[in-house]
Design an enzyme around this catalytic site. Structure first.
Site: not given
Ligand code: DAU
Length: 333
Positions: A124-126, A148, A152
């Site tokens: 992942t880019d993370e 996380y 990774k």
């Molecule tokens: O960048 C790749 C990564 O993307 C993957 O390696 C991870 O497995 C995947 O979970 C994802 O990580 P993020 O933390 O970027 O994804 P997430 O969908 O959890 O959140 C995207 C953005 O939205 C982040 O800035 C947090 C925000 N968010 C997320 C959730 C779940 C909110 O504002 N509200 C929320 O309820």
């Protein structure tokens, strides 16, 4: 080719299995998946009866089952298995270290023992952490900021160590934020779509101006396909959709498509250690001939329609374990 796909019942893994079975009529796949909370055989219902597909329930940390499958000498092991949700890793970090690091090491040991010809680690880019301006290349320093991404990054380093020390033929792909059908409704896009379909509020963290670089899941699957067939052993390939959006922009798109207004947004306490911006330079994999095909707007509209048309899939998930889990709040930290 005979592929051992691990974590194939999850979001990206299941999309990948379907993509490969459709694209290569002579390829066979064994899917090893522990079916933990986000692994779901319903994601693969349509390929279940395919004679070129087989499923084994098991954990990548379980040496016995991994050894049993690696002994059959698949042409490649492709590892999608991982605990993937940042918010969960903040609440239960240990599980992430176990699966994402020790699980990968178990697979690498088996690949070493049985001299498997190719080991693809889906990353992942993370791992690179947050970047204010510009984009990360494969040479950028790893700077993960949450349990996380740290797990990774650890897995990537172990995989590269197995390549350098034991000649295990490793290739790593690091992709940006995926979206599409079968994504577990804890991530931003499916959570917001399904909440709105249930006429519920959507929790936006902090100021909502965090940026992510979005890629449609099938573009990522195709890029992994390129890495398998044209990638160079020992290399890392960044995979991005080149579509940078703030969370507010994503939210506005979904609200607008579902004809809801901004009163559905609930600004909530920010995620601890929340990375501000991710951005990848993926010119290296483009040199192999790959480029993203799907237009962001079309793919997101298709995804929203998919969640509209597959309510039984996500309603089952949301009514059970999911709600229990989210009773835990960051305020506990
Ligand atoms: O960048 C790749 C990564 O993307 C993957 O390696 C991870 O497995 C995947 O979970 C994802 O990580 P993020 O933390 O970027 O994804 P997430 O969908 O959890 O959140 C995207 C953005 O939205 C982040 O800035 C947090 C925000 N968010 C997320 C959730 C779940 C909110 O504002 N509200 C929320 O309820």
């Amino acid at each position: 080719m005979n592929l051992l796909v691990t974590g194939g019942a999850g979001f990206i893994g299941s999309n990948f299995i379907r993509y490969i079975l459709n694209k290569y009529p002579d390829y066979k796949i064994i899917n090893l998946d522990a079916l933990k909370y986000s692994g779901n055989l319903e994601n693969l219902k349509d390929v279940d009866k395919n004679p070129r597909y087989g499923f084994v329930k098991g954990d990548i940390c379980d040496k016995k089952v991994v050894d049993f499958l690696a002994k059959k000498r698949p042409d490649a092991i492709i590892n999608f298995s991982a605990m993937t949700h940042v918010d969960r890793s903040i609440l239960e970090p240990e599980e992430f270290t176990k699966t994402d690091i020790l699980g990968v090491q178990t697979l690498l040991e088996a690949a070493r023992k049985y001299k498997i010809d190719l080991f693809i680690q889906i990353s992942t880019d993370e791992c690179y952490g947050s970047i204010e301006k510009g984009s990360f290349t494969e040479e950028s320093t790893l700077s993960p900021t949450n349990p996380y991404s740290a797990s990774k990054a650890g897995a990537d380093l172990i995989a590269l160590a197995y390549y350098k020390t034991f000649n295990v033929p490793v290739i790593i792909t690091r992709s940006s934020n995926n979206f599409g059908p079968y994504q577990y409704p804890e991530k931003l896009i499916p959570l917001f779509i399904t909440n709105l379909l249930e006429d519920k509020k959507i929790p936006l963290y902090g100021d909502g101006k965090h940026k992510r670089d979005w890629i449609y899941v099938l573009d990522n699957c195709e890029a992994i396909d390129y890495a398998i067939h044209y990638g160079k052993i020992g290399e890392i390939y960044n995979i991005s959709g080149n579509t940078e959006k703030t969370n507010l922009e994503i939210t506005a798109f979904i609200l607008n498509y579902l004809k809801k207004d901004e009163t559905y947004i609930e600004f909530v306490k920010d995620r601890p250690g929340h990375d501000r911006r991710y951005s990848l330079n993926s010119s290296k994999i483009k040199k192999l001939g790959w480029s993203p095909k799907y237009k962001f707007d079309d793919a997101l509209e298709y995804t929203i329609e998919w969640y509209k048309n597959n309510q039984s899939w996500w309603k089952k998930i949301k009514s059970g374990e999911f709600l229990e889990y989210y009773k835990k709040q960051y305020s506990e930290i």
